[in-house]
Design a protein around this motif. Structure first.
Motif, short mmCIF file in Angstrom:
data_model
loop_
_atom_site.label_atom_id
_atom_site.label_comp_id
_atom_site.label_asym_id
_atom_site.label_seq_id
_atom_site.Cartn_x
_atom_site.Cartn_y
_atom_site.Cartn_z
N UNK A 1 23.42 -29.65 -9.98
CA UNK A 1 23.73 -30.53 -8.84
C UNK A 1 25.07 -30.12 -8.22
N UNK A 2 25.16 -28.85 -7.84
CA UNK A 2 26.37 -28.30 -7.22
C UNK A 2 26.04 -27.72 -5.85
N UNK A 3 26.99 -27.71 -4.98
CA UNK A 3 27.00 -27.09 -3.65
C UNK A 3 26.19 -27.86 -2.60
N UNK A 4 26.84 -28.03 -1.46
CA UNK A 4 26.19 -28.60 -0.28
C UNK A 4 25.35 -27.50 0.39
N UNK A 5 24.62 -27.86 1.43
CA UNK A 5 23.84 -26.85 2.16
C UNK A 5 24.77 -25.80 2.75
N UNK A 6 25.85 -26.24 3.37
CA UNK A 6 26.78 -25.29 3.99
C UNK A 6 27.38 -24.35 2.95
N UNK A 7 27.75 -24.88 1.80
CA UNK A 7 28.32 -24.06 0.73
C UNK A 7 27.29 -23.08 0.18
N UNK A 8 26.05 -23.53 0.07
CA UNK A 8 24.99 -22.68 -0.46
C UNK A 8 24.70 -21.51 0.49
N UNK A 9 24.62 -21.80 1.77
CA UNK A 9 24.35 -20.76 2.76
C UNK A 9 25.50 -19.76 2.82
N UNK A 10 26.72 -20.26 2.75
CA UNK A 10 27.89 -19.38 2.75
C UNK A 10 27.84 -18.44 1.55
N UNK A 11 27.42 -18.95 0.41
CA UNK A 11 27.30 -18.16 -0.81
C UNK A 11 26.27 -17.04 -0.61
N UNK A 12 25.10 -17.39 -0.07
CA UNK A 12 24.04 -16.39 0.16
C UNK A 12 24.52 -15.32 1.13
N UNK A 13 25.20 -15.73 2.20
CA UNK A 13 25.72 -14.77 3.17
C UNK A 13 26.70 -13.79 2.52
N UNK A 14 27.45 -14.28 1.52
CA UNK A 14 28.45 -13.45 0.86
C UNK A 14 27.86 -12.45 -0.12
N UNK A 15 26.66 -12.72 -0.62
CA UNK A 15 26.10 -11.85 -1.66
C UNK A 15 24.90 -11.01 -1.23
N UNK A 16 24.22 -11.40 -0.18
CA UNK A 16 22.89 -10.83 0.08
C UNK A 16 22.90 -9.33 0.36
N UNK A 17 24.01 -8.80 0.83
CA UNK A 17 24.09 -7.35 1.08
C UNK A 17 24.70 -6.59 -0.09
N UNK A 18 24.97 -7.29 -1.18
CA UNK A 18 25.62 -6.66 -2.34
C UNK A 18 24.80 -6.78 -3.62
N UNK A 19 23.53 -7.11 -3.44
CA UNK A 19 22.66 -7.28 -4.58
C UNK A 19 22.09 -5.94 -5.04
N UNK A 20 21.68 -5.82 -6.28
CA UNK A 20 21.06 -4.58 -6.76
C UNK A 20 19.71 -4.36 -6.10
N UNK A 21 19.18 -3.16 -6.23
CA UNK A 21 17.86 -2.82 -5.69
C UNK A 21 16.83 -3.78 -6.27
N UNK A 22 16.12 -4.56 -5.41
CA UNK A 22 15.15 -5.54 -5.92
C UNK A 22 13.98 -4.92 -6.67
N UNK A 23 13.77 -3.62 -6.50
CA UNK A 23 12.72 -2.94 -7.25
C UNK A 23 13.15 -2.68 -8.70
N UNK A 24 14.46 -2.77 -8.93
CA UNK A 24 14.98 -2.50 -10.27
C UNK A 24 15.43 -3.77 -11.00
N UNK A 25 16.04 -4.69 -10.27
CA UNK A 25 16.53 -5.94 -10.85
C UNK A 25 16.21 -7.09 -9.90
N UNK A 26 15.57 -8.13 -10.41
CA UNK A 26 15.25 -9.30 -9.59
C UNK A 26 16.38 -10.33 -9.75
N UNK A 27 16.78 -10.91 -8.63
CA UNK A 27 17.87 -11.88 -8.62
C UNK A 27 17.39 -13.17 -7.96
#
Length: 270
Positions: free
Chosen positions: A12-38
Protein backbone atom coordinates in the motif's frame (compact mmCIF):
# COMPACT_ATOMS: atom_id res chain seq x y z
CA UNK A 1 15.99 -22.59 -19.44
CA UNK A 2 13.70 -20.72 -17.04
CA UNK A 3 13.60 -16.96 -17.62
CA UNK A 4 14.42 -14.98 -14.43
CA UNK A 5 11.54 -12.92 -13.05
CA UNK A 6 12.22 -9.89 -10.85
CA UNK A 7 8.96 -8.61 -9.35
CA UNK A 8 8.19 -5.79 -6.94
CA UNK A 9 5.32 -5.84 -4.46
CA UNK A 10 4.58 -2.24 -3.55
CA UNK A 11 1.83 -3.18 -1.09
CA UNK A 12 0.00 0.00 0.00
CA UNK A 13 2.66 2.47 -1.15
CA UNK A 14 2.77 5.21 -3.81
CA UNK A 15 0.08 7.40 -5.30
CA UNK A 16 -0.77 7.25 -9.01
CA UNK A 17 1.51 10.21 -9.73
CA UNK A 18 4.38 8.64 -7.78
CA UNK A 19 3.88 5.30 -9.50
CA UNK A 20 3.89 6.80 -12.99
CA UNK A 21 6.97 8.88 -12.18
CA UNK A 22 8.71 5.68 -11.05
CA UNK A 23 7.83 3.86 -14.31
CA UNK A 24 9.03 6.81 -16.39
CA UNK A 25 12.35 6.70 -14.51
CA UNK A 26 13.01 3.01 -15.09
CA UNK A 27 11.35 1.92 -18.32
CA UNK A 28 14.32 2.75 -20.56
CA UNK A 29 16.84 1.16 -18.18
CA UNK A 30 15.39 -2.30 -17.82
CA UNK A 31 17.20 -5.47 -18.95
CA UNK A 32 16.32 -7.17 -22.23
CA UNK A 33 12.79 -8.60 -21.65
CA UNK A 34 13.77 -11.69 -23.64
CA UNK A 35 16.38 -12.45 -20.99
CA UNK A 36 14.89 -11.15 -17.72
CA UNK A 37 11.23 -10.42 -16.97
CA UNK A 38 10.49 -7.47 -14.70
CA UNK A 39 7.21 -6.61 -13.02
CA UNK A 40 5.67 -4.30 -10.43
CA UNK A 41 2.55 -4.92 -8.36
CA UNK A 42 1.09 -1.51 -7.36
CA UNK A 43 -2.15 -0.56 -5.67
CA UNK A 44 -5.15 -1.29 -7.89
CA UNK A 45 -5.88 2.35 -8.72
CA UNK A 46 -2.45 2.70 -10.37
CA UNK A 47 -2.73 -0.30 -12.71
CA UNK A 48 -4.15 1.55 -15.71
CA UNK A 49 -1.86 4.57 -15.53
CA UNK A 50 1.22 2.38 -15.04
CA UNK A 51 0.25 0.21 -18.00
CA UNK A 52 -0.02 3.35 -20.12
CA UNK A 53 3.31 4.67 -18.86
CA UNK A 54 5.10 1.34 -19.38
CA UNK A 55 4.12 1.21 -23.05
CA UNK A 56 6.17 -1.34 -24.98
CA UNK A 57 9.03 -1.41 -22.45
CA UNK A 58 8.23 -5.00 -21.48
CA UNK A 59 7.53 -4.02 -17.87
CA UNK A 60 4.76 -6.22 -16.44
CA UNK A 61 2.15 -4.50 -14.27
CA UNK A 62 0.85 -7.03 -11.74
CA UNK A 63 -2.34 -7.08 -9.69
CA UNK A 64 -1.76 -7.61 -5.96
CA UNK A 65 -5.02 -9.54 -5.59
CA UNK A 66 -8.30 -10.34 -7.34
CA UNK A 67 -11.64 -11.97 -6.58
CA UNK A 68 -12.62 -15.52 -7.51
CA UNK A 69 -15.80 -14.18 -9.13
CA UNK A 70 -15.61 -12.40 -12.49
CA UNK A 71 -18.52 -10.03 -11.82
CA UNK A 72 -21.46 -9.52 -9.50
CA UNK A 73 -22.43 -7.93 -6.16
CA UNK A 74 -18.96 -7.97 -4.56
CA UNK A 75 -18.37 -4.40 -3.43
CA UNK A 76 -14.72 -3.51 -3.10
CA UNK A 77 -13.38 -6.55 -4.96
CA UNK A 78 -11.20 -6.56 -8.09
CA UNK A 79 -12.45 -8.45 -11.15
CA UNK A 80 -10.17 -10.78 -13.09
CA UNK A 81 -12.30 -10.09 -16.14
CA UNK A 82 -11.57 -6.40 -15.75
CA UNK A 83 -7.87 -7.07 -15.24
CA UNK A 84 -7.70 -9.16 -18.38
CA UNK A 85 -9.44 -6.41 -20.34
CA UNK A 86 -6.88 -3.94 -19.00
CA UNK A 87 -4.05 -6.11 -20.29
CA UNK A 88 -2.81 -7.29 -16.89
CA UNK A 89 -1.13 -10.69 -17.33
CA UNK A 90 -0.24 -11.53 -13.71
CA UNK A 91 -2.03 -11.49 -10.35
CA UNK A 92 -0.71 -12.42 -6.91
CA UNK A 93 -2.60 -14.71 -4.59
CA UNK A 94 -2.08 -16.02 -1.06
CA UNK A 95 0.41 -13.41 0.13
CA UNK A 96 1.25 -13.88 3.80
CA UNK A 97 -0.23 -10.46 4.62
CA UNK A 98 -3.53 -11.40 2.95
CA UNK A 99 -3.61 -14.50 5.12
CA UNK A 100 -2.59 -12.83 8.39
CA UNK A 101 -4.51 -9.58 8.10
CA UNK A 102 -7.58 -10.54 6.07
CA UNK A 103 -8.07 -14.17 7.02
CA UNK A 104 -7.66 -15.67 3.55
CA UNK A 105 -7.38 -19.45 3.75
CA UNK A 106 -6.23 -22.15 1.33
CA UNK A 107 -9.73 -22.74 -0.04
CA UNK A 108 -10.23 -19.05 -0.90
CA UNK A 109 -6.81 -18.79 -2.56
CA UNK A 110 -7.48 -22.01 -4.49
CA UNK A 111 -10.68 -20.54 -5.97
CA UNK A 112 -8.86 -17.38 -7.01
CA UNK A 113 -6.03 -19.33 -8.64
CA UNK A 114 -8.44 -21.45 -10.67
CA UNK A 115 -10.46 -18.37 -11.68
CA UNK A 116 -7.29 -16.61 -12.87
CA UNK A 117 -6.23 -19.62 -14.93
CA UNK A 118 -9.68 -19.76 -16.54
CA UNK A 119 -9.36 -16.07 -17.43
CA UNK A 120 -5.82 -16.63 -18.79
CA UNK A 121 -4.23 -14.45 -16.10
CA UNK A 122 -1.07 -16.03 -14.71
CA UNK A 123 -1.29 -16.54 -10.94
CA UNK A 124 1.75 -15.80 -8.80
CA UNK A 125 1.05 -18.08 -5.84
CA UNK A 126 2.68 -17.05 -2.56
CA UNK A 127 3.38 -19.87 -0.12
CA UNK A 128 5.26 -20.23 3.15
CA UNK A 129 7.24 -23.06 4.72
CA UNK A 130 4.33 -25.11 6.11
CA UNK A 131 5.34 -28.71 5.36
CA UNK A 132 4.35 -32.24 6.27
CA UNK A 133 6.17 -35.54 5.89
CA UNK A 134 4.88 -37.86 3.20
CA UNK A 135 6.11 -41.21 1.97
CA UNK A 136 6.56 -41.36 -1.80
CA UNK A 137 7.80 -44.64 -3.33
CA UNK A 138 9.32 -45.69 -0.04
CA UNK A 139 11.08 -42.35 0.54
CA UNK A 140 10.18 -39.62 3.02
CA UNK A 141 9.57 -36.30 1.31
CA UNK A 142 8.68 -32.94 2.82
CA UNK A 143 5.54 -31.67 1.10
CA UNK A 144 4.37 -28.07 1.06
CA UNK A 145 0.87 -28.78 2.34
CA UNK A 146 -0.33 -25.19 1.95
CA UNK A 147 0.81 -25.04 -1.67
CA UNK A 148 -0.78 -28.35 -2.63
CA UNK A 149 -4.06 -27.29 -1.02
CA UNK A 150 -4.00 -24.12 -3.10
CA UNK A 151 -3.28 -26.15 -6.25
CA UNK A 152 -6.14 -28.60 -5.65
CA UNK A 153 -7.97 -29.17 -8.93
CA UNK A 154 -5.30 -27.43 -11.04
CA UNK A 155 -4.65 -29.67 -14.06
CA UNK A 156 -1.39 -30.75 -15.66
CA UNK A 157 -1.91 -28.23 -18.45
CA UNK A 158 -2.79 -25.42 -16.06
CA UNK A 159 0.10 -25.92 -13.63
CA UNK A 160 2.55 -25.11 -16.43
CA UNK A 161 1.27 -21.53 -16.42
CA UNK A 162 1.69 -20.95 -12.68
CA UNK A 163 4.45 -18.95 -10.97
CA UNK A 164 5.21 -19.80 -7.34
CA UNK A 165 6.76 -17.46 -4.77
CA UNK A 166 8.33 -18.96 -1.64
CA UNK A 167 7.85 -16.51 1.23
CA UNK A 168 9.04 -18.02 4.52
CA UNK A 169 7.60 -16.19 7.51
CA UNK A 170 11.05 -15.87 9.09
CA UNK A 171 12.24 -13.69 6.18
CA UNK A 172 9.21 -11.45 5.53
CA UNK A 173 9.54 -8.13 7.29
CA UNK A 174 11.78 -5.16 7.84
CA UNK A 175 15.28 -5.80 9.15
CA UNK A 176 15.31 -9.55 8.65
CA UNK A 177 18.30 -11.23 7.01
CA UNK A 178 17.66 -13.24 3.85
CA UNK A 179 19.58 -16.51 4.04
CA UNK A 180 20.32 -17.59 0.46
CA UNK A 181 21.04 -21.20 1.41
CA UNK A 182 17.73 -21.58 3.26
CA UNK A 183 15.91 -19.81 0.45
CA UNK A 184 17.36 -22.27 -2.06
CA UNK A 185 16.43 -25.24 0.11
CA UNK A 186 12.83 -24.05 0.33
CA UNK A 187 12.59 -23.49 -3.43
CA UNK A 188 14.21 -26.86 -4.10
CA UNK A 189 11.64 -28.61 -1.92
CA UNK A 190 8.81 -26.78 -3.64
CA UNK A 191 10.11 -28.03 -6.98
CA UNK A 192 10.31 -31.55 -5.52
CA UNK A 193 6.72 -31.26 -4.27
CA UNK A 194 5.55 -30.23 -7.75
CA UNK A 195 7.49 -33.12 -9.29
CA UNK A 196 5.92 -35.62 -6.88
CA UNK A 197 2.39 -34.37 -7.52
CA UNK A 198 2.65 -33.56 -11.24
CA UNK A 199 5.78 -34.57 -13.20
CA UNK A 200 9.50 -33.89 -13.04
CA UNK A 201 9.32 -32.34 -16.52
CA UNK A 202 6.71 -29.83 -15.36
CA UNK A 203 8.58 -29.10 -12.12
CA UNK A 204 11.70 -28.33 -14.11
CA UNK A 205 9.87 -25.68 -16.16
CA UNK A 206 7.94 -23.87 -13.41
CA UNK A 207 9.43 -20.61 -12.19
CA UNK A 208 9.87 -20.38 -8.43
CA UNK A 209 10.56 -16.97 -6.90
CA UNK A 210 11.90 -16.16 -3.46
CA UNK A 211 10.36 -13.37 -1.38
CA UNK A 212 11.75 -12.08 1.89
CA UNK A 213 14.18 -9.23 2.64
CA UNK A 214 15.70 -9.15 -0.86
CA UNK A 215 17.87 -6.09 -1.50
CA UNK A 216 20.71 -4.90 -3.79
CA UNK A 217 23.33 -6.42 -1.50
CA UNK A 218 22.01 -9.99 -1.54
CA UNK A 219 20.18 -10.39 -4.85
CA UNK A 220 23.17 -11.76 -6.78
CA UNK A 221 23.79 -14.46 -4.18
CA UNK A 222 20.10 -15.39 -4.12
CA UNK A 223 19.72 -15.45 -7.91
CA UNK A 224 22.83 -17.64 -8.25
CA UNK A 225 20.99 -20.53 -6.60
CA UNK A 226 19.85 -23.20 -9.11
CA UNK A 227 16.23 -23.52 -7.94
CA UNK A 228 15.56 -19.80 -7.48
CA UNK A 229 14.25 -18.29 -10.72
CA UNK A 230 13.44 -14.83 -9.45
CA UNK A 231 12.52 -12.70 -6.48
CA UNK A 232 9.49 -10.90 -5.09
CA UNK A 233 10.81 -7.69 -3.56
CA UNK A 234 9.03 -5.59 -0.96
CA UNK A 235 10.33 -2.40 0.65
CA UNK A 236 13.64 -2.39 -1.24
CA UNK A 237 11.74 -2.00 -4.54
CA UNK A 238 10.29 1.40 -3.65
CA UNK A 239 13.47 3.32 -4.50
CA UNK A 240 14.30 3.81 -8.19
CA UNK A 241 18.06 3.35 -7.87
CA UNK A 242 17.76 0.27 -5.67
CA UNK A 243 15.19 -1.28 -8.00
CA UNK A 244 17.35 -0.70 -11.08
CA UNK A 245 20.34 -2.26 -9.33
CA UNK A 246 18.27 -5.35 -8.57
CA UNK A 247 16.65 -5.82 -11.98
CA UNK A 248 20.05 -5.37 -13.61
CA UNK A 249 21.80 -7.69 -11.16
CA UNK A 250 23.23 -9.76 -14.02
CA UNK A 251 25.07 -6.87 -15.64
CA UNK A 252 28.81 -6.66 -15.28
CA UNK A 253 30.24 -3.58 -13.60
CA UNK A 254 31.66 -2.53 -16.98
CA UNK A 255 28.23 -2.68 -18.63
CA UNK A 256 26.64 -0.72 -15.81
CA UNK A 257 29.36 1.94 -16.01
CA UNK A 258 29.01 2.21 -19.81
CA UNK A 259 25.24 2.65 -19.48
CA UNK A 260 25.67 5.34 -16.78
CA UNK A 261 28.26 7.18 -18.91
CA UNK A 262 26.00 7.09 -21.96
CA UNK A 263 23.12 8.47 -19.91
CA UNK A 264 25.29 11.34 -18.63
CA UNK A 265 26.30 12.24 -22.19
CA UNK A 266 22.69 12.19 -23.39
CA UNK A 267 21.58 14.30 -20.42
CA UNK A 268 24.21 16.93 -21.25
CA UNK A 269 23.14 16.99 -24.90
CA UNK A 270 19.55 17.64 -23.90
Amino acid sequence: MRKPFIAANWKMHKTVAEAVKFVDAIKDKLPDPDKIEVGIAPQAFSLYSMKQAAGDSGLQIIAQNAAAEYSGPYTGELSLRGLKDLGVSYAMFGHIERRRLFGENNAAVNQKVKAALQMDVTPIICTDETMVQKEVNGEIHYVFQQLMSVLHGVSLDQIKRVVISYEPSWAVGIGQHANAALAEEGCRMIRRTIADNYTYEIADKIRILYGGSVNPDNIKEIMAKPDIDGVLIGRASLDVDNFLKMVNYAESEEQALAKATKKQVNDKQH
